[in-house]
Motif scaffolding. Structure first.
Motif, mmCIF file in Angstrom:
data_model
loop_
_atom_site.group_PDB
_atom_site.id
_atom_site.type_symbol
_atom_site.label_atom_id
_atom_site.label_comp_id
_atom_site.label_asym_id
_atom_site.label_seq_id
_atom_site.Cartn_x
_atom_site.Cartn_y
_atom_site.Cartn_z
ATOM 1 N N GLY A 1 26.864 53.654 34.084
ATOM 2 C CA GLY A 1 27.939 54.449 34.684
ATOM 3 C C GLY A 1 27.841 54.480 36.196
ATOM 4 O O GLY A 1 28.848 54.361 36.903
ATOM 5 N N ALA A 2 26.611 54.618 36.701
ATOM 6 C CA ALA A 2 26.415 54.619 38.155
ATOM 7 C C ALA A 2 26.803 53.274 38.757
ATOM 8 O O ALA A 2 27.386 53.196 39.843
ATOM 9 C CB ALA A 2 24.964 54.946 38.485
ATOM 10 N N GLY A 3 26.491 52.196 38.030
ATOM 11 C CA GLY A 3 26.865 50.865 38.520
ATOM 12 C C GLY A 3 28.365 50.673 38.575
ATOM 13 O O GLY A 3 28.892 50.103 39.541
ATOM 14 N N ILE A 4 29.060 51.163 37.551
ATOM 15 C CA ILE A 4 30.525 51.065 37.536
ATOM 16 C C ILE A 4 31.126 51.852 38.697
ATOM 17 O O ILE A 4 32.033 51.374 39.388
ATOM 18 C CB ILE A 4 31.074 51.573 36.192
ATOM 19 C CG1 ILE A 4 30.644 50.636 35.058
ATOM 20 C CG2 ILE A 4 32.589 51.698 36.238
ATOM 21 C CD1 ILE A 4 30.973 51.147 33.679
ATOM 22 N N LEU A 5 30.607 53.058 38.938
ATOM 23 C CA LEU A 5 31.099 53.861 40.054
ATOM 24 C C LEU A 5 30.835 53.172 41.392
ATOM 25 O O LEU A 5 31.664 53.243 42.312
ATOM 26 C CB LEU A 5 30.432 55.236 40.044
ATOM 27 C CG LEU A 5 30.847 56.186 38.926
ATOM 28 C CD1 LEU A 5 30.031 57.477 38.989
ATOM 29 C CD2 LEU A 5 32.339 56.517 39.032
ATOM 30 N N ALA A 6 29.695 52.488 41.496
ATOM 31 C CA ALA A 6 29.368 51.780 42.735
ATOM 32 C C ALA A 6 30.382 50.684 43.024
ATOM 33 O O ALA A 6 30.758 50.452 44.183
ATOM 34 C CB ALA A 6 27.958 51.198 42.648
ATOM 35 N N VAL A 7 30.855 50.008 41.972
ATOM 36 C CA VAL A 7 31.864 48.955 42.160
ATOM 37 C C VAL A 7 33.164 49.557 42.680
ATOM 38 O O VAL A 7 33.770 49.050 43.634
ATOM 39 C CB VAL A 7 32.111 48.203 40.837
ATOM 40 C CG1 VAL A 7 33.283 47.239 40.983
ATOM 41 C CG2 VAL A 7 30.863 47.457 40.411
ATOM 42 N N CYS B 1 33.523 52.379 44.250
ATOM 43 C CA CYS B 1 33.304 52.916 45.591
ATOM 44 C C CYS B 1 33.274 51.816 46.643
ATOM 45 O O CYS B 1 33.685 52.036 47.788
ATOM 46 C CB CYS B 1 32.003 53.713 45.629
ATOM 47 S SG CYS B 1 32.068 55.275 44.747
ATOM 48 N N PHE B 2 32.787 50.639 46.266
ATOM 49 C CA PHE B 2 32.717 49.530 47.216
ATOM 50 C C PHE B 2 34.091 49.222 47.793
ATOM 51 O O PHE B 2 34.281 49.141 49.005
ATOM 52 C CB PHE B 2 32.133 48.297 46.532
ATOM 53 C CG PHE B 2 32.229 47.049 47.365
ATOM 54 C CD1 PHE B 2 31.345 46.828 48.412
ATOM 55 C CD2 PHE B 2 33.227 46.112 47.117
ATOM 56 C CE1 PHE B 2 31.446 45.683 49.185
ATOM 57 C CE2 PHE B 2 33.321 44.966 47.890
ATOM 58 C CZ PHE B 2 32.431 44.740 48.925
ATOM 59 N N PHE B 3 35.084 49.053 46.910
ATOM 60 C CA PHE B 3 36.429 48.732 47.383
ATOM 61 C C PHE B 3 37.044 49.903 48.148
ATOM 62 O O PHE B 3 37.741 49.711 49.149
ATOM 63 C CB PHE B 3 37.321 48.343 46.199
ATOM 64 C CG PHE B 3 36.912 47.052 45.545
ATOM 65 C CD1 PHE B 3 37.173 45.833 46.158
ATOM 66 C CD2 PHE B 3 36.243 47.054 44.327
ATOM 67 C CE1 PHE B 3 36.799 44.641 45.565
ATOM 68 C CE2 PHE B 3 35.859 45.866 43.725
ATOM 69 C CZ PHE B 3 36.141 44.656 44.344
ATOM 70 N N ALA B 4 36.783 51.117 47.671
ATOM 71 C CA ALA B 4 37.327 52.296 48.354
ATOM 72 C C ALA B 4 36.774 52.411 49.771
ATOM 73 O O ALA B 4 37.509 52.726 50.716
ATOM 74 C CB ALA B 4 37.006 53.559 47.553
ATOM 75 N N VAL B 5 35.474 52.140 49.930
ATOM 76 C CA VAL B 5 34.851 52.227 51.254
ATOM 77 C C VAL B 5 35.414 51.159 52.191
ATOM 78 O O VAL B 5 35.701 51.435 53.374
ATOM 79 C CB VAL B 5 33.323 52.091 51.133
ATOM 80 C CG1 VAL B 5 32.692 51.896 52.511
ATOM 81 C CG2 VAL B 5 32.736 53.317 50.463
ATOM 82 N N ILE B 6 35.614 49.944 51.678
ATOM 83 C CA ILE B 6 36.150 48.865 52.516
ATOM 84 C C ILE B 6 37.551 49.195 53.003
ATOM 85 O O ILE B 6 37.856 49.148 54.204
ATOM 86 C CB ILE B 6 36.157 47.529 51.747
ATOM 87 C CG1 ILE B 6 34.729 47.094 51.395
ATOM 88 C CG2 ILE B 6 36.862 46.444 52.570
ATOM 89 C CD1 ILE B 6 33.844 46.876 52.593
ATOM 90 N N TYR B 7 38.438 49.542 52.070
ATOM 91 C CA TYR B 7 39.816 49.864 52.446
ATOM 92 C C TYR B 7 39.873 51.140 53.284
ATOM 93 O O TYR B 7 40.576 51.208 54.297
ATOM 94 C CB TYR B 7 40.677 50.025 51.200
ATOM 95 C CG TYR B 7 40.912 48.745 50.442
ATOM 96 C CD1 TYR B 7 41.326 47.589 51.089
ATOM 97 C CD2 TYR B 7 40.720 48.685 49.066
ATOM 98 C CE1 TYR B 7 41.532 46.407 50.396
ATOM 99 C CE2 TYR B 7 40.929 47.510 48.358
ATOM 100 C CZ TYR B 7 41.329 46.380 49.025
ATOM 101 O OH TYR B 7 41.536 45.215 48.340
ATOM 102 N N GLY B 8 39.149 52.145 52.846
ATOM 103 C CA GLY B 8 39.206 53.432 53.532
ATOM 104 C C GLY B 8 38.662 53.380 54.941
ATOM 105 O O GLY B 8 39.246 53.940 55.863
ATOM 106 N N SER B 9 37.532 52.693 55.118
ATOM 107 C CA SER B 9 36.928 52.619 56.457
ATOM 108 C C SER B 9 37.858 51.923 57.440
ATOM 109 O O SER B 9 38.036 52.374 58.583
ATOM 110 C CB SER B 9 35.590 51.873 56.393
ATOM 111 O OG SER B 9 34.684 52.546 55.561
#
Length: 242
Positions: free
Chosen positions: A145-151, A153-161
């Motif tokens: 579950g943590a790994g799925i959330l990390a995936v 979050c990765f895209f969210a951080v890229i777009y959001g930043s």
């Protein structure tokens, strides 16, 4: 959480009561702010029912996944006999998040940003159970579950930043433009009505930045007062600059 402390220790320490008191005073101070006076909803049965429906929709759209995860984790926690105190605290966080969501039924509108308190409490309720299950036979499930959330979050951080950086840059360009107008002696300023953004993480999404017709409308009047000019009016991006 207060109920857990009271049950376990018999009473609350003085400093904990002080924290509760200060939180209550802060909430009352917030409600007394002039900006909050026009945000109250019409206290009629129909208005309350409509607002209740809107709050439920908000919880479904933004919190349904976390509620489902919490239910699964809670059932798993009971099956492996996780500490009852932990389960109770997690349930209290969950209840607090739901209550926080429905307090907005007395507000005239419910913007997405106001869901942040509910979201935080739901995340805490899930995190508490996940931390307990991490040391049980369900450890592999928690890691997946943590790994799925990390995936995600990765895209969210890229777009959001990128979007936050773009908004920050454009905001300061606009401030420099206002300063240049003031240096030229212009006190009636026309600016683009919206800042560009590329994703939903832009801090200006959903906010009305400038009115394009009435310089006395909000937030034009407040911005003009803040920057020390007579008026600020918005224009659509395809309009020619004055």
């Amino acid at each position: 959480m207060l109920l857990v402390f009271i049950t376990k220790r018999g009473s609350l320490k003085t400093w904990l009561w002080f924290a509760v008191l200060m939180a209550a005073l802060g909430y009352l101070a917030l409600l007394s702010m002039p900006a909050e006076h026009h945000k109250g909803a019409e206290l009629t049965v129909l208005a309350m029912l409509i607002n209740f429906k809107n709050a439920t929709t908000m919880l479904e759209v933004h919190g349904q996944q976390l509620l489902i995860i919490w239910v699964v984790l809670f059932i798993l926690s009971l099956s492996v006999k996780v500490s009852p105190e932990r389960c109770l605290i997690s349930a209290l966080f969950l209840l607090g998040g739901i209550v926080a969501n429905y307090t907005l039924v007395v507000a005239s509108y419910y913007p997405d940003r106001c869901f942040c308190t509910t979201l935080l409490l739901l995340l805490l309720s899930v995190a508490l159970l996940a931390a307990e299950l991490w040391q049980t036979k369900y450890m592999l499930l928690c890691r997946c579950g943590a790994g799925i959330l990390a995936v995600f979050c990765f895209f969210a951080v890229i777009y959001g930043s990128g979007d936050v950086a773009s908004a920050y840059k454009n905001f300061h360009i606009r401030e420099e433009l206002i300063a240049s107008y003031k240096a030229e002696g212009k006190t009636n300023i026309v600016l683009d009505s919206h800042l560009p953004f590329i994703s939903k993480y832009n801090p200006y999404q959903g906010l009305e930045y400038l009115d394009t017709e009435d310089a006395r409308a909000w937030p034009n009047h407040s911005l003009a007062e803040y920057y020390g000019v007579d008026s600020i009016l918005g224009r659509l991006p395809d309009e020619d600059a004055p």
